[in-house]
Scaffold this motif. Structure first.
Motif, PDB file in Angstrom:
ATOM      1  N   HIS A 110       0.859  -1.183   0.000  1.00  0.00           N
ATOM      2  CA  HIS A 110       0.000   0.000   0.000  1.00  0.00           C
ATOM      3  C   HIS A 110       0.900   1.239   0.000  1.00  0.00           C
ATOM      4  CE1 HIS A 110      -3.391   2.571   0.723  1.00  0.00           C
ATOM      5  NE2 HIS A 110      -2.748   3.125   1.729  1.00  0.00           N
ATOM      6  N   VAL A 111       0.775   2.061  -1.038  1.00  0.00           N
ATOM      7  CA  VAL A 111       1.550   3.294  -1.159  1.00  0.00           C
ATOM      8  C   VAL A 111       0.583   4.467  -1.100  1.00  0.00           C
ATOM      9  CG1 VAL A 111       3.118   4.641  -2.614  1.00  0.00           C
ATOM     10  CG2 VAL A 111       3.262   2.142  -2.615  1.00  0.00           C
ATOM     11  N   SER A 112       0.862   5.406  -0.205  1.00  0.00           N
ATOM     12  CA  SER A 112       0.019   6.595  -0.116  1.00  0.00           C
ATOM     13  C   SER A 112       0.902   7.837   0.014  1.00  0.00           C
ATOM     14  CB  SER A 112      -0.947   6.505   1.067  1.00  0.00           C
ATOM     15  OG  SER A 112      -0.236   6.388   2.281  1.00  0.00           O
ATOM     16  N   ARG A 113       0.346   8.955  -0.402  1.00  0.00           N
ATOM     17  CA  ARG A 113       1.081  10.221  -0.335  1.00  0.00           C
ATOM     18  C   ARG A 113       0.265  11.216   0.466  1.00  0.00           C
ATOM     19  NH1 ARG A 113       0.722  14.877  -3.213  1.00  0.00           N
ATOM     20  NH2 ARG A 113      -0.644  13.918  -4.737  1.00  0.00           N
ATOM     21  N   HIS A 114       0.961  11.909   1.353  1.00  0.00           N
ATOM     22  CA  HIS A 114       0.359  12.981   2.147  1.00  0.00           C
ATOM     23  C   HIS A 114       1.329  14.155   2.100  1.00  0.00           C
ATOM     24  CE1 HIS A 114      -2.554  10.082   3.622  1.00  0.00           C
ATOM     25  NE2 HIS A 114      -1.538   9.280   3.891  1.00  0.00           N
ATOM     26  N   GLY A 115       1.034  15.103   1.244  1.00  0.00           N
ATOM     27  CA  GLY A 115       1.923  16.259   1.101  1.00  0.00           C
ATOM     28  C   GLY A 115       3.283  15.837   0.576  1.00  0.00           C
ATOM     29  N   LYS A 116       4.330  16.091   1.347  1.00  0.00           N
ATOM     30  CA  LYS A 116       5.706  15.774   0.948  1.00  0.00           C
ATOM     31  C   LYS A 116       6.143  14.381   1.398  1.00  0.00           C
ATOM     32  CE  LYS A 116       7.247  19.693   2.855  1.00  0.00           C
ATOM     33  NZ  LYS A 116       8.216  20.733   3.279  1.00  0.00           N
ATOM     34  N   GLU A 117       5.203  13.606   1.940  1.00  0.00           N
ATOM     35  CA  GLU A 117       5.539  12.315   2.523  1.00  0.00           C
ATOM     36  C   GLU A 117       4.903  11.163   1.756  1.00  0.00           C
ATOM     37  OE1 GLU A 117       5.637  11.774   6.990  1.00  0.00           O
ATOM     38  OE2 GLU A 117       3.875  10.575   6.465  1.00  0.00           O
ATOM     39  N   ILE A 118       5.710  10.141   1.505  1.00  0.00           N
ATOM     40  CA  ILE A 118       5.239   8.880   0.911  1.00  0.00           C
ATOM     41  C   ILE A 118       5.267   7.837   2.014  1.00  0.00           C
ATOM     42  CG2 ILE A 118       5.817   6.990  -0.678  1.00  0.00           C
ATOM     43  CD1 ILE A 118       4.810   9.339  -2.214  1.00  0.00           C
ATOM     44  N   ARG A 119       4.185   7.089   2.144  1.00  0.00           N
ATOM     45  CA  ARG A 119       4.115   6.029   3.149  1.00  0.00           C
ATOM     46  C   ARG A 119       3.855   4.708   2.429  1.00  0.00           C
ATOM     47  NH1 ARG A 119       2.942   5.951   8.719  1.00  0.00           N
ATOM     48  NH2 ARG A 119       2.046   3.982   9.375  1.00  0.00           N
ATOM     49  N   VAL A 120       4.728   3.735   2.670  1.00  0.00           N
ATOM     50  CA  VAL A 120       4.616   2.406   2.077  1.00  0.00           C
ATOM     51  C   VAL A 120       4.421   1.419   3.214  1.00  0.00           C
ATOM     52  CG1 VAL A 120       5.776   0.647   0.681  1.00  0.00           C
ATOM     53  CG2 VAL A 120       6.203   3.075   0.225  1.00  0.00           C
TER      54      VAL A 120
END
Length: 127
Positions: A83-93
């Protein structure tokens, strides 16, 4: 009568990778790149994750994207349940598998990277 004892464990990594970029557009470009790679791999019947070398089609694709730091096995990580998500300047995997290809890609694209187990840090609080 024989009695047999067996012990096993099903352990998932519950791995979390956070990549922080300096600019929001860099995080957006990373998200688009991972989508593009995943789509290419899903549609490319010539890609073999167990191969020692890339097939010509995959090599051409990687050349166009200027990506030369991954092995076929690492590139296959993008096909795992991730699961890859983006929140502003941050990528969370997040994934239950070892997906170190994302660490390599994030570093290659200039992100600061944090990796931890959500088992130990369930709310992903930064210390």
């Amino acid at each position: 009568m024989k009695i047999w004892n067996n012990y096993g464990s099903e352990h998932s990594l519950n791995l979390v990778i956070i990549g922080s970029f300096k600019e929001e557009h860099e995080a957006e470009a990373f998200e688009q790149l991972t989508d593009k790679i995943t789509r290419f791999l899903s549609e490319n019947s010539e890609f073999d994750v167990d191969a020692d070398r890339f097939d010509r089609k995959t090599l051409d694709f990687l050349g166009k994207e200027n990506l030369f730091s991954l092995t076929p096995q690492q590139l296959g990580h993008l096909l795992y349940d991730v699961h890859v998500s983006r929140h502003g300047k941050e990528i969370r995997v997040s994934s239950d598998d070892d997906v170190n290809a994302f660490v390599s890609l994030l570093i290659h694209k200039g992100a600061r990277v944090e990796v931890f187990s959500a088992h130990d840090y369930p709310e992903s609080k930064k210390s």
